[in-house]
Write a protein that holds these residues in place. Structure first.
Motif, PDB file in Angstrom:
ATOM      1  N   VAL A 175      -9.754   4.416  18.424  1.00 21.01           N
ATOM      2  CA  VAL A 175      -9.241   5.768  18.265  1.00 21.01           C
ATOM      3  C   VAL A 175      -8.016   5.671  17.363  1.00 21.01           C
ATOM      4  CG1 VAL A 175      -8.331   7.819  19.405  1.00 21.01           C
ATOM      5  CG2 VAL A 175     -10.084   6.421  20.544  1.00 21.01           C
ATOM      6  N   GLN A 176      -8.075   6.395  16.250  1.00 19.05           N
ATOM      7  CA  GLN A 176      -7.005   6.297  15.274  1.00 19.05           C
ATOM      8  C   GLN A 176      -6.544   7.702  14.869  1.00 19.05           C
ATOM      9  OE1 GLN A 176      -6.057   2.943  15.325  1.00 19.05           O
ATOM     10  NE2 GLN A 176      -5.968   2.952  13.077  1.00 19.05           N
ATOM     11  N   PRO A 177      -5.264   7.880  14.599  1.00 24.55           N
ATOM     12  CA  PRO A 177      -4.800   9.187  14.120  1.00 24.55           C
ATOM     13  C   PRO A 177      -5.146   9.392  12.653  1.00 24.55           C
ATOM     14  CG  PRO A 177      -2.959   7.653  14.309  1.00 24.55           C
ATOM     15  CD  PRO A 177      -4.150   6.952  14.863  1.00 24.55           C
ATOM     16  N   VAL A 178      -5.267  10.650  12.298  1.00 24.82           N
ATOM     17  CA  VAL A 178      -5.496  11.010  10.892  1.00 24.82           C
ATOM     18  C   VAL A 178      -4.360  10.437  10.043  1.00 24.82           C
ATOM     19  CG1 VAL A 178      -5.494  12.948   9.281  1.00 24.82           C
ATOM     20  CG2 VAL A 178      -6.796  13.106  11.388  1.00 24.82           C
ATOM     21  N   GLY A 179      -4.740   9.885   8.897  1.00 24.15           N
ATOM     22  CA  GLY A 179      -3.745   9.340   7.986  1.00 24.15           C
ATOM     23  C   GLY A 179      -3.401   7.883   8.216  1.00 24.15           C
ATOM     24  N   SER A 180      -3.901   7.324   9.294  1.00 24.61           N
ATOM     25  CA  SER A 180      -3.612   5.913   9.573  1.00 24.61           C
ATOM     26  C   SER A 180      -4.609   5.028   8.829  1.00 24.61           C
ATOM     27  CB  SER A 180      -3.682   5.643  11.074  1.00 24.61           C
ATOM     28  OG  SER A 180      -4.997   5.853  11.555  1.00 24.61           O
ATOM     29  N   PRO A 181      -4.278   3.747   8.646  1.00 26.27           N
ATOM     30  CA  PRO A 181      -5.213   2.837   7.973  1.00 26.27           C
ATOM     31  C   PRO A 181      -6.289   2.336   8.933  1.00 26.27           C
ATOM     32  CG  PRO A 181      -3.201   1.687   8.526  1.00 26.27           C
ATOM     33  CD  PRO A 181      -2.987   3.113   8.922  1.00 26.27           C
ATOM     34  N   LEU A 182      -7.331   1.770   8.338  1.00 27.10           N
ATOM     35  CA  LEU A 182      -8.453   1.246   9.125  1.00 27.10           C
ATOM     36  C   LEU A 182      -8.853  -0.124   8.626  1.00 27.10           C
ATOM     37  CD1 LEU A 182     -10.902   1.743  11.136  1.00 27.10           C
ATOM     38  CD2 LEU A 182     -12.171   2.442   9.093  1.00 27.10           C
ATOM     39  N   SER A 183      -9.182  -0.979   9.554  1.00 26.79           N
ATOM     40  CA  SER A 183      -9.762  -2.261   9.198  1.00 26.79           C
ATOM     41  C   SER A 183     -10.757  -2.661  10.272  1.00 26.79           C
ATOM     42  CB  SER A 183      -8.683  -3.338   9.061  1.00 26.79           C
ATOM     43  OG  SER A 183      -9.268  -4.576   8.685  1.00 26.79           O
ATOM     44  N   LEU A 184     -12.032  -2.690   9.911  1.00 24.77           N
ATOM     45  CA  LEU A 184     -13.089  -3.167  10.801  1.00 24.77           C
ATOM     46  C   LEU A 184     -13.604  -4.482  10.233  1.00 24.77           C
ATOM     47  CD1 LEU A 184     -15.196   0.075  11.420  1.00 24.77           C
ATOM     48  CD2 LEU A 184     -13.240  -0.797  12.715  1.00 24.77           C
ATOM     49  N   GLU A 185     -13.749  -5.450  11.119  1.00 26.70           N
ATOM     50  CA  GLU A 185     -14.129  -6.770  10.643  1.00 26.70           C
ATOM     51  C   GLU A 185     -15.474  -7.201  11.216  1.00 26.70           C
ATOM     52  OE1 GLU A 185     -10.941  -9.515  10.649  1.00 26.70           O
ATOM     53  OE2 GLU A 185     -12.193 -11.263  10.253  1.00 26.70           O
TER      54      GLU A 185
END
Lengths: 112, 109
Positions: B12-22
């Motif tokens: 769960v991430q806030p709008v505007g935050s970065p993402l990294s899926l590995e």
């Protein structure tokens, strides 16, 4: 462009009925063809695959598929479905570039 | 035997935050690697695929990017998440047929 089309979005059958799910693809080159199944709450699982040779391929659980090159088709069949075949079925095409794309899926519901 | 690891399972991430899926693969060399997004009734949408280190093919222009820093590692990223990035993301590897990771359920709030 490479694409895959599955004609049936939702199929409802009674047990022991015969199944045929349509799959057509567009790609001018050599392809490898696959059918995957996803049971409720589970991962995608390979049903069968075609690479070359006999265009009629047999997979697990009594499924088979026929590659008709002239029609760009790879339809999935089963002579007699069981309640346990209730799942979502995906056709997939892999080109010689390594690109692997899937159809939109067909939900099969088998009524006992 | 070959195995594929994808993490995290939920995010769960806030709008505007970065993402990294590995995603990492064990037990095979130089596999093709794929990122898909699965949505109900829409099948698996191919986002990116890679046939080798540093080689990325992008299929759908959007707010995401992918990288393959090592032979058996595939990363899906975003600099700023949008609400529309919410969904179920699947990593897969293939030499012949494809094998899938467990998936990541991403919710952007």
């Amino acid at each position: 462009a490479q694409s895959v089309s599955q004609h049936n979005h939702h199929v409802i059958l009674s047990e022991a009925a015969s199944l045929e799910l349509g799959c057509n693809y567009s790609y001018g080159g050599t392809v490898n063809l696959f059918w995957y199944v996803q049971y409720p709450g589970q991962h995608l699982q390979l049903l069968l695959k075609y690479f070359s040779g006999d265009p009629l391929v047999k997979g697990i659980k009594g499924f088979e598929a026929e590659f008709i090159k002239s029609k760009f088709s790879f339809n999935l069949r089963k002579p007699s479905v069981q309640w346990s075949d209730t799942a979502e079925y995906f056709c997939a095409v892999k080109s010689n570039t390594g690109k692997l794309i899937f159809g939109q899926g067909t939900t099969l519901q088998v009524k006992p | 035997s070959q195995t594929i690891h994808q993490w995290p399972a939920t995010l769960v991430q806030p709008v505007g935050s970065p993402l990294s899926l590995e995603c990492t693969v064990e037990g095979t060399s130089n596999p093709n690697l794929y990122w898909y997004r699965q949505a109900a009734g829409r099948g698996l949408q191919l986002l990116f695929y890679s046939v080798g280190i540093g080689q990325i093919s992008s299929e759908v222009p959007q707010n995401l990017s992918a990288s393959r820093p090592q032979d058996r590692q595939f990363i899906l990223s975003s600099k700023k998440l949008l609400l529309s990035d919410s969904g179920f993301y699947l990593c897969a590897w293939s030499v012949i047929e494809a094998f899938f990771g467990q998936g990541t359920r991403l919710t952007v709030v």
